[in-house]
Design a protein around this motif. Structure first.
Motif, PDB file in Angstrom:
ATOM      1  N   UNK A   4       0.804  -1.228   0.000  1.00 46.53           N
ATOM      2  CA  UNK A   4       0.000   0.000   0.000  1.00 46.53           C
ATOM      3  C   UNK A   4       0.834   1.273   0.000  1.00 46.53           C
ATOM      4  N   UNK A   5       2.056   1.200   0.554  1.00 48.44           N
ATOM      5  CA  UNK A   5       2.896   2.395   0.620  1.00 48.44           C
ATOM      6  C   UNK A   5       3.361   2.850  -0.761  1.00 48.44           C
ATOM      7  N   UNK A   6       3.207   1.997  -1.779  1.00 49.08           N
ATOM      8  CA  UNK A   6       3.632   2.336  -3.138  1.00 49.08           C
ATOM      9  C   UNK A   6       2.500   2.859  -4.004  1.00 49.08           C
ATOM     10  N   UNK A   7       1.290   2.930  -3.450  1.00 51.12           N
ATOM     11  CA  UNK A   7       0.109   3.336  -4.218  1.00 51.12           C
ATOM     12  C   UNK A   7      -0.336   4.727  -3.775  1.00 51.12           C
ATOM     13  N   UNK A   8      -0.648   5.583  -4.754  1.00 49.22           N
ATOM     14  CA  UNK A   8      -1.151   6.928  -4.465  1.00 49.22           C
ATOM     15  C   UNK A   8      -2.511   7.092  -5.131  1.00 49.22           C
TER      16      UNK A   8
END
Length: 261
Positions: A177-181
């Motif tokens: 999730x930390x790679x999705x904006x």
């Protein structure tokens, strides 16, 4: 014991890899996935599904083993976009042949490409026959389902959510999730293509040569705006279970019953 081939010593690989071993090589991609997803989306998904599927199939008695994933593959449909890393068909074919030849130094005879990138499918299907003919390996290609949003389970992508859309974005929200904006996500469904009954992607009787920016400058083909981690978790579980079941069947597959392979 580890199930990763690269974590074994050469002596250990010689000892534990045998004719009943199923070697799984994930194939992904490093390519543009719109402004909201990382370049390594297909690589991350393929590696995660393959790792979990191998573990699950081993628990069910399959002698499955995992090779490191192949990240640089055939992504020329996204060659227009910065950050896309792609090999020509000739280079990737030669790489797959070299990898298959390398496997013949062990006693393993079953090689499975677990693929997470649609642009690889056609070439992988050519490669598995080449590897079968040249080295006598039993070779297989399998993917994992990524159904488009249908208006009930996610926004309606009209069957066209094939890249950077609801499914892939949801799965990445589950895995990384930390790679999705999501603040950068927007709908990019070429709705006029749904009017064509014969021309299109995947199951249509007429396919076409295309680049991802043919349909929208973003390169996205789908609607990521309703993506969520809960849906991604369900997609992941389904992908892992289906892949594990496939590995179970591959493990007992024989072209001729009782014959030498």
């Amino acid at each position: 014991m580890t199930r990763r081939v690269d974590e074994l010593s050469g002596d250990a690989a010689s000892a534990v890899l045998g004719p009943d071993s199923v070697i799984v090589l994930p194939t992904g991609a490093v390519e543009h996935h719109g402004p909201h997803l990382p370049l390594g989306t297909d690589h991350v998904m393929a590696d995660a599904v393959a790792t979990a599927a191998v573990q699950r199939s081993v628990a069910r008695g399959v002698d499955a083993w995992l090779l490191p994933p192949l990240a640089y593959t055939k992504s020329d449909e996204h060659s227009w976009a910065p950050g896309t890393m792609w090999l020509t068909a000739e280079t990737l074919m030669a790489t797959l042949v070299d990898l298959g030849r390398s496997l013949t130094t062990t006693r393993a005879r079953k090689l499975v490409f677990l693929n997470g990138h649609g642009g690889n499918v056609a070439l992988l299907n050519v490669a598995i026959r080449e590897l079968r003919r040249r080295f006598g390996l039993q070779t297989f290609v399998m993917g994992f389902p990524m159904p488009p949003g249908d208006g009930v389970d996610g926004p309606d992508e009209l069957g066209l959510g094939i890249h950077g859309g609801h499914g892939e974005t949801s799965l990445m929200l589950h895995l990384r999730p930390e790679l999705v904006d999501l603040s950068l996500a927007r709908r990019s469904v070429p709705e006029h293509l749904a009017e064509y009954r014969r021309i299109g992607f995947h199951s249509k009787p007429v396919t076409l040569g295309w680049l991802s920016n043919d349909f929208d400058p973003s390169g996205v083909i789908g609607d990521p705006t309703g993506a969520n981690a809960a849906h991604g978790a369900a997609l992941f579980e389904h992908a892992v279970e289906e892949s594990a079941r496939s590995l179970e069947e591959i493990a007992r597959f024989e072209p001729r019953r009782g014959a030498e392979q």
